[in-house]
Write a protein that holds these residues in place. Structure first.
Motif, PDB file in Angstrom:
ATOM      1  N   UNK A 146      60.715  36.020  84.224  1.00 18.31           N
ATOM      2  CA  UNK A 146      59.318  36.435  84.189  1.00 18.31           C
ATOM      3  C   UNK A 146      58.924  37.400  85.298  1.00 18.31           C
ATOM      4  N   UNK A 147      59.787  37.525  86.290  1.00 21.14           N
ATOM      5  CA  UNK A 147      59.516  38.456  87.394  1.00 21.14           C
ATOM      6  C   UNK A 147      60.192  39.791  87.103  1.00 21.14           C
ATOM      7  N   UNK A 148      59.463  40.881  87.214  1.00 21.64           N
ATOM      8  CA  UNK A 148      60.043  42.193  86.957  1.00 21.64           C
ATOM      9  C   UNK A 148      59.414  43.244  87.855  1.00 21.64           C
ATOM     10  N   UNK A 149      60.107  44.349  87.983  1.00 22.39           N
ATOM     11  CA  UNK A 149      59.636  45.486  88.781  1.00 22.39           C
ATOM     12  C   UNK A 149      59.033  46.515  87.849  1.00 22.39           C
ATOM     13  N   UNK A 150      57.827  46.968  88.171  1.00 22.46           N
ATOM     14  CA  UNK A 150      57.157  47.980  87.378  1.00 22.46           C
ATOM     15  C   UNK A 150      57.467  49.375  87.876  1.00 22.46           C
ATOM     16  N   UNK A 151      56.482  50.237  87.829  1.00 25.86           N
ATOM     17  CA  UNK A 151      56.702  51.641  88.180  1.00 25.86           C
ATOM     18  C   UNK A 151      56.963  51.816  89.676  1.00 25.86           C
ATOM     19  N   UNK A 152      57.762  52.816  89.987  1.00 25.92           N
ATOM     20  CA  UNK A 152      57.965  53.210  91.380  1.00 25.92           C
ATOM     21  C   UNK A 152      56.966  54.301  91.720  1.00 25.92           C
ATOM     22  N   UNK A 153      56.339  54.176  92.884  1.00 23.04           N
ATOM     23  CA  UNK A 153      55.315  55.131  93.285  1.00 23.04           C
ATOM     24  C   UNK A 153      55.940  56.451  93.747  1.00 23.04           C
ATOM     25  N   UNK A 154      55.309  57.548  93.354  1.00 21.94           N
ATOM     26  CA  UNK A 154      55.701  58.883  93.814  1.00 21.94           C
ATOM     27  C   UNK A 154      54.785  59.230  94.981  1.00 21.94           C
TER      28      UNK A 154
END
Length: 377
Positions: free
Chosen positions: A190-198
């Motif tokens: 259930x834990x995931x990484x979303x977008x990486x910030x630019x």
């Protein structure tokens, strides 16, 4: 306050300085361009003992005092603020466990960090930045587990950490009174990484969104009691802010040294521009500001090491050093003129990196509120 460093501190400072000169500084512009730290550098940082600086000695860490850690982060800040930020995030994530973690939690957290892994401190959300009471991530107790749901953003090391300190609300609409801290492993379902910030600056540092969808963790992963999260977060930030100041000082020092070198070499009107009084005045102001920032950082760390209250001094050190880094790097770009604005020189990177120092781990406006509260109440 003794201004003489111990032989161990001086040896350690030299070791880090040499490491930065060999392994970090020559690659800083490339890492900034690519927006990533090469995996082999993480291995070297681990081998040099620079990823577990705040782990106590009884848990196989170096057990360093705050002043020694500040000396290290200043040197790392000279080399690359992005790399320094990533390593400092390990310290930030470890402090909640240092402060209020159980014996089992300390062994779990510190063993992960001691093995060369990265950690992350996840408080900020899309709707909760300076206002920690606005955290919307929830933690609902279900028997011997908590179920976490929510989204975190702007999390340093978010995409590359192995272990996280997640702040969630255990009481709806309770604000800071319901804030609670939890340890969450990266591989928890259930834990995931979303977008990486630019990002504009510290581009070598990984900054990501975190998504929690029915993440089940055992009660044993809760740090302290329910509702103690705000106290834990504030004490953690008090402890870590002088290190942001130290990185700021290192960044400003590196930019200053570039300006001095350039001013001596750049010829205009048949003279080096260092001979012009207006340039000399700019360099003198930089030197004064950096020295003052450095001493404020040292004082905050010294107070912490003495075991006396240092919240006000921590905020002062972070705020002044970050403001100094911003002002100095802007002036360095001015001294270099067109070359300062060009990616041919690192001056523009220094300026981009400096801006975040005034924003993360409590904006400088929040630091001023902390200082004012210490003065007035």
């Amino acid at each position: 306050m003794d201004f003489n460093f111990t032989p161990d501190q001086l040896d350690m400072q030299k070791m880090v300085r040499d490491f930065v000169a060999k392994e970090i500084a020559p690659h800083a512009l490339e890492m900034d361009k690519e927006g990533i730290v090469p995996s082999d550098l993480w291995k070297k940082l681990d081998e040099a003992g620079l990823l577990n600086l705040t782990v106590p000695e009884e848990y196989d860490g170096p057990g360093l005092d705050a002043l020694s850690i500040a000396l290290i982060y200043e040197e790392l800040g000279k080399g690359c603020a992005g790399v320094a930020t990533t390593t400092a995030a390990n310290a930030l994530a470890s402090y909640p466990v240092v402060l209020l973690g159980s014996e089992e939690q300390k062994r779990k957290m510190f063993s992960v960090i001691n093995d060369g892994n990265l950690a992350a401190f996840a408080l900020t959300e899309p709707g909760a930045g300076s206002d920690a009471g606005a955290v919307a991530t929830t933690a609902v107790k279900d028997g011997n587990e908590y179920i976490l749901n929510g989204t975190k953003c702007f999390i340093t090391n978010g995409g590359i950490a192995e272990i996280y300190i997640i702040f969630a609300n255990t009481r709806k609409t309770a604000g800071i009174r319901g804030l609670t801290a939890f340890i969450v492993d990266r591989n928890t379902p259930g834990f995931s990484v979303g977008k990486e910030e630019e990002k504009m600056g510290i581009r070598a540092s990984n900054t990501c969104e975190l998504i929690l969808e029915n993440v089940c963790i055992p009660v044993e992963n809760r740090i302290g009691r329910e509702g103690e999260g705000f106290k834990i977060a504030m004490k953690t930030l008090d402890a870590a802010r002088p290190f942001v100041g130290a990185v700021s000082v290192g960044l400003a020092q590196a930019a200053f040294e570039l300006a001095v070198k350039y001013a001596k070499e750049r010829i205009q009107f048949d003279k080096p521009i260092a001979s012009f009084q207006l340039v000399q005045a700019m360099l003198a102001d930089m030197a004064m500001q950096i020295e003052a920032a450095r001493l404020l950082v040292y004082k905050a760390c010294w107070l912490k090491d003495q075991g006396v209250p240092y919240s006000k001094e921590s905020a002062i050190a972070k705020c002044f050093a970050a403001d100094t880094a911003m002002k100095v790097t802007v002036d360095v770009v001015q001294v270099l003129g067109g070359y300062g604005y060009s990616k041919e020189y690192p001056a523009e990177k220094y300026m981009r990196d400096a801006k975040i120092m005034q924003i993360y781990e409590g904006t400088n406006q929040i630091q001023r509120l902390v200082i004012a509260n210490n003065i007035l109440y």
